[in-house]
Structures are given as structure tokens and as C-alpha cells.
Scaffold this motif. Sequence first.
Motif, PDB file in Angstrom:
ATOM      1  N   GLY A  48     -27.954  28.413 -26.967  1.00  0.00           N
ATOM      2  CA  GLY A  48     -28.272  29.819 -27.138  1.00  0.00           C
ATOM      3  C   GLY A  48     -29.690  30.173 -26.749  1.00  0.00           C
ATOM      4  N   VAL A  49     -30.172  29.592 -25.657  1.00  0.00           N
ATOM      5  CA  VAL A  49     -31.528  29.875 -25.189  1.00  0.00           C
ATOM      6  C   VAL A  49     -31.452  30.401 -23.760  1.00  0.00           C
ATOM      7  N   SER A  50     -32.582  30.830 -23.242  1.00  0.00           N
ATOM      8  CA  SER A  50     -32.615  31.327 -21.863  1.00  0.00           C
ATOM      9  C   SER A  50     -32.565  30.152 -20.886  1.00  0.00           C
ATOM     10  N   TYR A  51     -32.201  30.454 -19.662  1.00  0.00           N
ATOM     11  CA  TYR A  51     -32.156  29.414 -18.630  1.00  0.00           C
ATOM     12  C   TYR A  51     -33.526  28.780 -18.403  1.00  0.00           C
ATOM     13  N   PRO A  52     -34.601  29.564 -18.228  1.00  0.00           N
ATOM     14  CA  PRO A  52     -35.919  28.922 -18.056  1.00  0.00           C
ATOM     15  C   PRO A  52     -36.302  28.041 -19.237  1.00  0.00           C
ATOM     16  N   ALA A  53     -35.988  28.476 -20.471  1.00  0.00           N
ATOM     17  CA  ALA A  53     -36.315  27.661 -21.642  1.00  0.00           C
ATOM     18  C   ALA A  53     -35.600  26.319 -21.587  1.00  0.00           C
ATOM     19  N   ALA A  54     -34.347  26.330 -21.153  1.00  0.00           N
ATOM     20  CA  ALA A  54     -33.594  25.079 -21.028  1.00  0.00           C
ATOM     21  C   ALA A  54     -34.209  24.175 -19.962  1.00  0.00           C
ATOM     22  N   VAL A  55     -34.618  24.757 -18.840  1.00  0.00           N
ATOM     23  CA  VAL A  55     -35.225  23.966 -17.766  1.00  0.00           C
ATOM     24  C   VAL A  55     -36.537  23.349 -18.230  1.00  0.00           C
ATOM     25  N   TYR A  56     -37.379  24.131 -18.884  1.00  0.00           N
ATOM     26  CA  TYR A  56     -38.659  23.603 -19.369  1.00  0.00           C
ATOM     27  C   TYR A  56     -38.447  22.495 -20.396  1.00  0.00           C
ATOM     28  N   ARG A  57     -37.423  22.659 -21.239  1.00  0.00           N
ATOM     29  CA  ARG A  57     -37.151  21.617 -22.231  1.00  0.00           C
ATOM     30  C   ARG A  57     -36.689  20.333 -21.552  1.00  0.00           C
ATOM     31  N   LEU A  58     -35.858  20.444 -20.525  1.00  0.00           N
ATOM     32  CA  LEU A  58     -35.437  19.265 -19.767  1.00  0.00           C
ATOM     33  C   LEU A  58     -36.640  18.565 -19.152  1.00  0.00           C
ATOM     34  N   SER A  59     -37.594  19.361 -18.684  1.00  0.00           N
ATOM     35  CA  SER A  59     -38.808  18.800 -18.098  1.00  0.00           C
ATOM     36  C   SER A  59     -39.664  18.125 -19.166  1.00  0.00           C
ATOM     37  N   ASP A  60     -39.836  18.794 -20.310  1.00  0.00           N
ATOM     38  CA  ASP A  60     -40.648  18.232 -21.390  1.00  0.00           C
ATOM     39  C   ASP A  60     -40.105  16.886 -21.862  1.00  0.00           C
ATOM     40  N   LEU A  61     -38.773  16.757 -21.884  1.00  0.00           N
ATOM     41  CA  LEU A  61     -38.154  15.531 -22.376  1.00  0.00           C
ATOM     42  C   LEU A  61     -37.999  14.470 -21.292  1.00  0.00           C
ATOM     43  N   GLY A  62     -38.433  14.783 -20.076  1.00  0.00           N
ATOM     44  CA  GLY A  62     -38.423  13.796 -19.007  1.00  0.00           C
ATOM     45  C   GLY A  62     -37.099  13.623 -18.294  1.00  0.00           C
ATOM     46  N   PHE A  63     -36.173  14.561 -18.469  1.00  0.00           N
ATOM     47  CA  PHE A  63     -34.878  14.456 -17.793  1.00  0.00           C
ATOM     48  C   PHE A  63     -34.951  14.943 -16.346  1.00  0.00           C
ATOM     49  N   VAL A  64     -35.943  15.785 -16.033  1.00  0.00           N
ATOM     50  CA  VAL A  64     -36.173  16.215 -14.654  1.00  0.00           C
ATOM     51  C   VAL A  64     -37.661  16.072 -14.364  1.00  0.00           C
ATOM     52  N   ASN A  65     -37.993  15.765 -13.112  1.00  0.00           N
ATOM     53  CA  ASN A  65     -39.401  15.652 -12.742  1.00  0.00           C
ATOM     54  C   ASN A  65     -39.945  17.011 -12.303  1.00  0.00           C
TER      55      ASN A  65
END
Length: 362
Positions: free
Chosen positions: A258-275
Amino acid sequence: KLYHRSAADFFEEDESRAQSEEGPFVILHRLPPELVNDAEVNRQVSRCIELCSIGVDLEKTLGMLDPISLPDYELRSPLKPYEATRQGEHVADAERRRLGLGYGPIADMADLITTQGVWASGVRGLPNEMSGIFLRHVSIGLVILVNYDHPRTRKRFSYAHEFGHALLDRKSTSAIVTSKSNSQEFIERRANAFAAAFLMPREGVRWFLELLEKGGPSRRYRVTYTTGEEAVDAEERPAPGSQHITYQDAVALAHHFGVSYPAAVYRLSDLGFVNADEKTDLLSKSEVASRLLRSHDEFNDCDDEGQNKLENESKADRELISQIVWLAVEAYRRGQVSQGWLSDLSEKLDLPSDDLVELAEA
């Protein structure tokens, strides 16, 4: 300015007594001039303050002792960005454990906040760059207001952000306005980190990606043991490219939590799932991602044109009103308030007098 407090606060020996003497509406003077000078916004914020004051009085009338049940997190003010992020994520993990939320999505942030003794409401007409306000006063308790004109996913993040302020900053300030202009302040970064980790916990994100069979390494080595305690190695090689996280995967993650698309992308980045390069590529697809999210009716991560019609027509302060109605009906049932008092309250709640009285009589 540094501590977000008035100069007079530093000379008070008893803050609670001083606040009770000055009255709740003095807190309006601690808000930015653009809010106080806007007649409609001033009216809405003043109304919320008045309703919260009535709610606190009703709680006292009903004998509800110490309704605020938030824990104290004795953390020093962050001095560096990484410290702010670490503190926010640590408290978010602790709060999820305390509330028994596990790793799943939170259905309703405003409802969750109210169970913790915090008043929550939306306010229309706030400047677009302003997402939320946190207020604290002895006569109104803890209050969270969010920009109700923002998309629902952003409001959810704002509720979580201001809840972070309530947990971490309530002892050091009586008013915080979250806007683009102060987004680089360390307490704002800490609240952002809290909101991201609270809405999208690390293990929850990892679990969801495993459901999609995404985000894993290109090779996995597993070790099992025989009855003779001999190790048996096994190597797993996913199909080439199968672990790449696409924008569709980020949309699915955003919808799940239930979050925005950019928030999900930034979280993936913060957790190291995407560079860094993958993050940039995913963010460049925000427009097409928003179109895909429009197909999900529950969470509408759209611009103003795509805002859900039902949400536009609903009351921004419905959560706050429901809390006050419950307290008022309970006070009437116990004989603590009169029918005439209920009729007066109904005008402030913008509810038909007969409806409120009928609820109480029932």
C-alpha cells in the motif's frame, strides 16, 4: 528554530502547567505563516484542535487514565544521515514487534495510529509541498494531520512519517510541519526511514520477492546432511535473467504494502535488492507504473486526475469524528453529558443532531 519550539518553552519549569494555562490554540502560532494566514486551512486545523480538546475532556470524564500508550525511545538526536536512517529503521522494527504486526502490510495507518492514543485526521487545502503536521499539547494530546489532497499511498506514508515524530520527537517539540523545505533535516530523514521500514519491513519485502522468485543471487549453494552426518552439496542456478526485478515487480510490491511506486523502488534500493543503475531505470518507468497501478482499485497511486472519486467525496476528518462520537456516546450512556450537549457537539462534528442523539439513545 533548531528544536522547533517557542523561546518561552525554555523558561518554563512546569511545561504541562504552562500549556494548560495558555490553551490549545496557542499552538497555531507555532505553525508557518502560510498556514495560519490561509483562512480555510486555519479553520480546518482549528477545528481539529477543538475536537481533540473535546476528546481529551471526554476521556477525563470517562476516567480513561493515561490513554497515550506510546513507548519512550531514548535516542539522541541524529548527527549524521546514516545515524538518522539507522535509528528510524530500528524503532520501526521495534514498533512492529510491539504491535504484533509481523511482516505483512498494514491495512489502515490512520486506524492503527488511533489505537495508540494519537488523534489522526486529514486536512484539505494544505500546500502541495506540505505532507503532514505533528502537534502536541497537554490539552489536546498528540495529533497527526496529513494533507488529504495527496494520493492515498502518499497519505499512508505521511501518517507513518508523523507517527515516527510522535514516537521519537514528542518530548522535544510541540509542533513539526513536514514539507519539502525541511526534508533534509535529520529528524525528517529519521521519520522517513521509520515510515519506509514500518510500512515495508525488511523481512516482508524479502518474503514477497521470494514469492515472485526474484531478487536472489545468480547461484545458490545448499548443504544437506546424510544420516551419517556427511555433507552433501547442491548448487542451484536460476534461469538467466530470472532474478532481475522489473517495474512490474516493483508495482506488485507497492500494491502489496500500500505504498507509492517510487517508495517501493527506493526501499528495494535501500535493502540492496537493486543497484543504483537499476534504481534509476525503475524510477524512469514511474509513469507506466502508475498506469498499471490504476488497475488496482484499492490503492490509487495516481496524480490528481486519477484520484479515486470516492476518496474525494469522503470526509478528511472521518477518523477523528468516529473517535469523538464513540467517546460522546459512551459519556451519554454513563450519564456524564446531556442530550443538549450532544446536540451542540453535533454542530461541531458537522453531523445531524438527530442522528447523534439517536446513536446515543440506542
